[in-house]
Design a protein around this motif. Sequence first.
Motif, PDB file in Angstrom:
ATOM      1  N   VAL A 101       0.868  -1.181   0.000  1.00 55.36           N
ATOM      2  CA  VAL A 101       0.000   0.000   0.000  1.00 55.36           C
ATOM      3  C   VAL A 101       0.904   1.229   0.000  1.00 55.36           C
ATOM      4  N   LEU A 102       0.733   2.098  -0.998  1.00 56.58           N
ATOM      5  CA  LEU A 102       1.570   3.295  -1.066  1.00 56.58           C
ATOM      6  C   LEU A 102       1.084   4.318  -0.057  1.00 56.58           C
ATOM      7  N   PRO A 103       2.007   5.068   0.578  1.00 58.17           N
ATOM      8  CA  PRO A 103       1.557   6.059   1.562  1.00 58.17           C
ATOM      9  C   PRO A 103       0.551   7.015   0.924  1.00 58.17           C
ATOM     10  N   GLY A 104      -0.535   7.255   1.634  1.00 54.59           N
ATOM     11  CA  GLY A 104      -1.538   8.204   1.139  1.00 54.59           C
ATOM     12  C   GLY A 104      -2.513   7.605   0.143  1.00 54.59           C
ATOM     13  N   HIS A 105      -2.340   6.339  -0.220  1.00 48.22           N
ATOM     14  CA  HIS A 105      -3.269   5.710  -1.164  1.00 48.22           C
ATOM     15  C   HIS A 105      -4.051   4.612  -0.473  1.00 48.22           C
ATOM     16  N   ARG A 106      -5.335   4.532  -0.775  1.00 43.84           N
ATOM     17  CA  ARG A 106      -6.139   3.462  -0.198  1.00 43.84           C
ATOM     18  C   ARG A 106      -5.822   2.175  -0.949  1.00 43.84           C
ATOM     19  N   ALA A 107      -5.724   1.051  -0.212  1.00 35.14           N
ATOM     20  CA  ALA A 107      -5.469  -0.226  -0.876  1.00 35.14           C
ATOM     21  C   ALA A 107      -6.595  -0.469  -1.863  1.00 35.14           C
ATOM     22  N   THR A 108      -6.247  -0.743  -3.126  1.00 36.84           N
ATOM     23  CA  THR A 108      -7.277  -0.858  -4.155  1.00 36.84           C
ATOM     24  C   THR A 108      -8.210  -2.033  -3.895  1.00 36.84           C
ATOM     25  N   HIS A 109      -7.702  -3.062  -3.164  1.00 36.46           N
ATOM     26  CA  HIS A 109      -8.558  -4.236  -2.963  1.00 36.46           C
ATOM     27  C   HIS A 109      -9.636  -3.998  -1.894  1.00 36.46           C
ATOM     28  N   TYR A 110      -9.613  -2.880  -1.172  1.00 36.40           N
ATOM     29  CA  TYR A 110     -10.641  -2.619  -0.163  1.00 36.40           C
ATOM     30  C   TYR A 110     -11.559  -1.491  -0.614  1.00 36.40           C
ATOM     31  N   THR A 111     -12.644  -1.863  -1.245  1.00 37.05           N
ATOM     32  CA  THR A 111     -13.588  -0.853  -1.700  1.00 37.05           C
ATOM     33  C   THR A 111     -14.944  -1.041  -1.016  1.00 37.05           C
ATOM     34  N   THR A 112     -15.012  -2.027  -0.124  1.00 41.44           N
ATOM     35  CA  THR A 112     -16.282  -2.308   0.551  1.00 41.44           C
ATOM     36  C   THR A 112     -16.371  -1.494   1.844  1.00 41.44           C
ATOM     37  N   LEU A 113     -17.560  -0.903   2.053  1.00 40.86           N
ATOM     38  CA  LEU A 113     -17.765  -0.162   3.304  1.00 40.86           C
ATOM     39  C   LEU A 113     -18.146  -1.144   4.407  1.00 40.86           C
TER      40      LEU A 113
END
Length: 274
Positions: free
Chosen positions: A104-116
């Motif tokens: 996970v890049l600093p400041g970026h949301r992990a792309t695999h977590y899009t579920t609320l």
Amino acid sequence: VAIPMSPWRARDEFSVLSETFNTMLANLEEVYRRQQRFVADASHELRAPITSIRCNLDLLTKAPDLPPEEINAALVDTHAEAERMGRLVNDLLTLARTDSQPPVLPGHRATHYTTLIELDSLVLEAFRQYRHVGESHPPYPRILLQHTEPALIYGDADALKQALIALLDNALKYTPSTGSVALALHTHTSEQTQIACITVSDTGIGIAEEDLPHIFERFYRADHARTRDKGGSGLGLAIVQRIAEDHLGSVKVESTPGKGSQFTLCFPIADDDH
Ligand code: ADP
């Protein structure tokens, strides 16, 4: 017309490139060393239950006229060791899976977590589950839900549940049945970011100051003999930390030997505009 690069600039660029290359190489060497140590530690941990199972089976096959209670003890022991091996392999697989995910890049949301995820529902569910286990298996430490409030985060519900269960399992493992374990969920703002924090506090044996910086390391056990008795793999907290980091969160611990420990698991709350 191509303007020739000044020799000074070329040298600057060359030194930046070689510095970057050296840093990358040092990082790769560190990753390689860590992987090697991990494989060696994992093999060592797996060897103990395998040796124990082999000894018990030797005993059972080579001494057929053993008294029934000894046969029973050897079978119970074999079963417990096989269970321990199963837990260890599951934990190793969980770590291997998260290790293979893109960083996970600093400041970026992990792309695999899009579920609320409704963190409060998850906390409530864990509380009910543990209270039920406690009520059906007395004596058991008292389990309390101190506070909860609505909190939505982006994440993986199964992974979050796994982290919470690991912290609750530890709290219960290291707390006498006369003690208590408390669960709470609070939200607050830190550096303009809204944060949700789950705390798992216990009134158990606590952790010595010299062990605190190490307990999130893979296979670290504060008191090897004592905690091995509890059936732990020494991987639980390493997994909790990985799950927290994968959610751009963190996990922290405060503890006083003889009084108890408090683990705090924090995550950024999902923005309103999503
Ligand atoms: P284990 O499977 O051995 O419990 P963990 O990674 O979950 O491995 O924990 C690492 C070590 O941290 C444990 O062996 C134990 O010594 C210590 N520890 C973790 N949680 C607690 C707690 N709530 N109270 C006291 N000690 C704890």
